[in-house]
Design an enzyme around this catalytic site. Structure first.
Site, short mmCIF file in Angstrom:
data_model
loop_
_atom_site.label_atom_id
_atom_site.label_comp_id
_atom_site.label_asym_id
_atom_site.label_seq_id
_atom_site.Cartn_x
_atom_site.Cartn_y
_atom_site.Cartn_z
N ASP A 54 1.26 -10.35 3.06
CA ASP A 54 0.93 -10.61 1.66
C ASP A 54 1.93 -9.86 0.78
O ASP A 54 2.71 -9.06 1.28
CB ASP A 54 -0.51 -10.15 1.34
CG ASP A 54 -0.83 -8.81 1.96
OD1 ASP A 54 0.05 -7.92 1.94
OD2 ASP A 54 -1.94 -8.64 2.48
N ASP A 56 2.42 -7.48 -2.52
CA ASP A 56 1.78 -6.62 -3.52
C ASP A 56 2.81 -6.28 -4.60
O ASP A 56 3.97 -6.03 -4.30
CB ASP A 56 1.25 -5.34 -2.87
CG ASP A 56 0.15 -5.64 -1.87
OD1 ASP A 56 -0.57 -6.63 -2.07
OD2 ASP A 56 0.02 -4.89 -0.88
N ASP A 136 1.42 6.22 1.92
CA ASP A 136 1.22 6.91 3.20
C ASP A 136 2.50 7.20 3.98
O ASP A 136 2.74 8.33 4.39
CB ASP A 136 0.19 6.17 4.08
CG ASP A 136 0.41 4.66 4.14
OD1 ASP A 136 1.43 4.18 3.60
OD2 ASP A 136 -0.44 3.97 4.74
P1 ATP Z 1 0.04 -4.98 5.88
O1 ATP Z 1 1.26 -5.65 6.36
O2 ATP Z 1 -0.96 -4.77 6.93
O3 ATP Z 1 -0.54 -5.60 4.63
P2 ATP Z 1 0.72 -2.84 4.12
O4 ATP Z 1 1.72 -1.73 4.29
O5 ATP Z 1 1.01 -3.82 3.03
O6 ATP Z 1 0.54 -3.51 5.51
P3 ATP Z 1 -1.80 -2.41 2.86
O7 ATP Z 1 -3.04 -1.89 3.45
O8 ATP Z 1 -1.74 -3.82 2.39
O9 ATP Z 1 -0.66 -2.13 3.90
O10 ATP Z 1 -1.46 -1.44 1.66
C1 ATP Z 1 -0.37 -1.68 0.76
C2 ATP Z 1 0.37 -0.39 0.49
O11 ATP Z 1 -0.51 0.55 -0.14
C3 ATP Z 1 0.90 0.33 1.73
O12 ATP Z 1 2.15 -0.17 2.12
C4 ATP Z 1 0.97 1.75 1.25
O13 ATP Z 1 2.12 1.97 0.49
C5 ATP Z 1 -0.25 1.86 0.33
N1 ATP Z 1 -1.45 2.35 1.05
C6 ATP Z 1 -2.41 1.61 1.64
N2 ATP Z 1 -3.36 2.36 2.21
C7 ATP Z 1 -2.99 3.64 1.97
C8 ATP Z 1 -3.56 4.91 2.29
N3 ATP Z 1 -4.69 4.98 2.99
N4 ATP Z 1 -2.91 6.01 1.88
C9 ATP Z 1 -1.76 5.92 1.15
N5 ATP Z 1 -1.18 4.77 0.83
C10 ATP Z 1 -1.78 3.63 1.22
MG MG Z 2 -0.25 -5.49 2.44
#
Ligand code: ATP
Ligand code: MG
Length: 407
Positions: A54, A56, A136
């Site tokens: 997705d 963001d 994170d």
């Molecule tokens: P995915 O490909 O699974 O969507 P993602 O990295 O985009 O992985 P998300 O859970 O969609 O993960 O979260 C988007 C962003 O928000 C992450 O890349 C990170 O920068 C931040 N984030 C999400 N969860 C946390 C957390 N628990 N602590 C700190 N930052 C977080």
């Molecule tokens: Mg994501």
């Protein structure tokens, strides 16, 4: 601190690979005078040449300003307002740059929790730099700036990405204590993106893994599903055992798998998740009740065997075993009741595949969850080298659309 800015000519993020809906949101924000960055996992995945799950967006526009710009926009979240911009078949999540304290469940300090919405909102918004630092992992904190197509890096994330290193932003022990779910996320990103967990983070995970149990049971459920469906679930399963993290989430099954002399008990677990990976590659995703039936299968069967020895009938024993395990109030992971009940149905049907005469097969095949039950039956038959003839019989019947018409 000045970020490293990588010019468009020096990185591989191309608009061709960004969903048009995300581009639309980015451009509209930019044209209105706001910062508009692609952020989080999408930038990481694009730089790795992977297809993002997705997209963001991070911006300095406040949620209400975002809402004012898009007709198809809804604000969500109480603690931290996020804007969801809805399109035909996708949602673009737009968040305002956040200050450090707002990391998902990392709001430490009573003053923070006590504040009402308005004051809270004033305090949670931050600068792009703060927003990067509260994330994170360094590879998750990169921005792609739609204004000049550059990549903005406050945290040395690009260097880590080049080295295929998953590095925690800040002190791993502090960041994992703030939000222990980050340890599970580390395993997911390491496995799904082919990254090595940096040494100090690895050590902190081994030390702090028990803290995962402090996360809410609902969140652990969601996180486990993300692990299972990340496309590298078998690898994840091995890492979960290596870090002893599976034992924190599912202690009874983990200690059963670890019983000395029973190493083969892990084989089923790995194969179940390998099967999920195979489905994912084919664009399929098993329904959750089937996923749980497969993952827990051999464990549930062994619990049921014990009960059969105590006098239970097979189907009854399976029902009871799954019920006791999946709906145990003390479990660390909250499996929704509805899902657990369907898993119970899948398991309770297993002994019934042996009945191939009269109207019984037809009745069985008409039951809800029958298809899932048959997937389990075939999977377990293959793994255990059992019921070969029955699988063939049922496959032939179902192909002909005539289960139970054999008489
Ligand atoms: P995915 O490909 O699974 O969507 P993602 O990295 O985009 O992985 P998300 O859970 O969609 O993960 O979260 C988007 C962003 O928000 C992450 O890349 C990170 O920068 C931040 N984030 C999400 N969860 C946390 C957390 N628990 N602590 C700190 N930052 C977080
Ligand atoms: Mg994501």
């Amino acid at each position: 601190m000045c970020p490293v800015i990588i010019d468009r000519s020096k990185h591989t993020v191309s608009r061709k690979n960004i969903a048009p809906e995300a581009l639309k949101v980015l451009y509209r924000l930019k044209e209105t005078g706001f910062h508009a960055y692609l952020a989080g996992g999408s930038v990481r995945d694009l730089l790795l040449g992977r297809t993002p799950k997705d997209f963001d967006v991070a911006t300095d526009a406040h949620p209400n300003q975002v809402k004012g710009l898009f007709r198809n926009c809804r604000l969500i979240g109480r603690r931290f307002r996020l804007a969801h911009v809805f399109f035909h078949n996708t949602i673009i999540e737009v968040s305002t740059f956040r200050a450090r304290l707002t990391a998902e469940t990392g709001e430490q300090g009573p003053h923070f929790k006590q504040r009402d919405g308005l004051i809270l909102r004033d305090n949670v918004f931050g600068t792009p730099e703060e927003d990067a630092w509260r994330r994170d992992f360094t590879v998750n904190a990169l921005f792609y700036n739609i204004a000049d197509y550059s990549v903005i890096d406050y945290v040395d994330g690009l260097k880590d990405l080049d080295a295929r290193l998953l590095r925690v932003i800040g002190d791993p022990a502090v960041r994992f204590a703030e939000d222990p779910v980050r340890m599970i996320r580390a395993i997911r990103f390491a496995c799904s993106c082919g990254l090595t967990i940096e040494e100090s983070a690895r050590k902190a995970m081994l030390e702090l893994r028990d803290k995962v149990a402090l996360a809410s049971r609902e969140r652990l459920y969601d996180e486990f599903l993300k692990l299972a469906f990340c496309g590298q679930a078998e690898k994840v399963a091995r890492a979960m055992l290596e870090y002893d993290m599976f034992a924190v989430m599912f202690p009874e099954m983990a200690s059963w798998m670890k019983e000395p002399g029973n190493e083969s008990r892990q084989t089923w677990f790995f194969k179940a998740l390998r099967q999920v990976d195979i489905w994912k590659k084919a664009g399929l995703r098993p329904d959750e009740p089937l996923l749980w039936a497969l993952i827990f299968g051999e464990y549930h069967e062994s619990l049921a065997e014990e009960m059969i020895k105590q006098g239970y009938r097979p189907a009854e024993a399976l029902v009871q075993a799954v019920l006791n395990h999946m709906l145990n109030h003390e479990s660390r992971v909250q499996i929704p009741k509805k899902i657990a009940h369907e898993t119970i149905r899948i398991m309770a049907m297993q002994p019934l595949f042996a009945r191939t005469t009269g109207a019984k097969p037809k009745r069985l095949s008409a039951r809800p969850s029958f298809e899932h039950a048959f997937v389990y039956f075939k999977f377990s038959a293959g793994l255990k080298g059992r019921n070969k003839e029955l699988v063939e019989w049922w496959t032939a019947q179902l192909k002909g659309g005539s289960a139970g018409n054999s008489e």
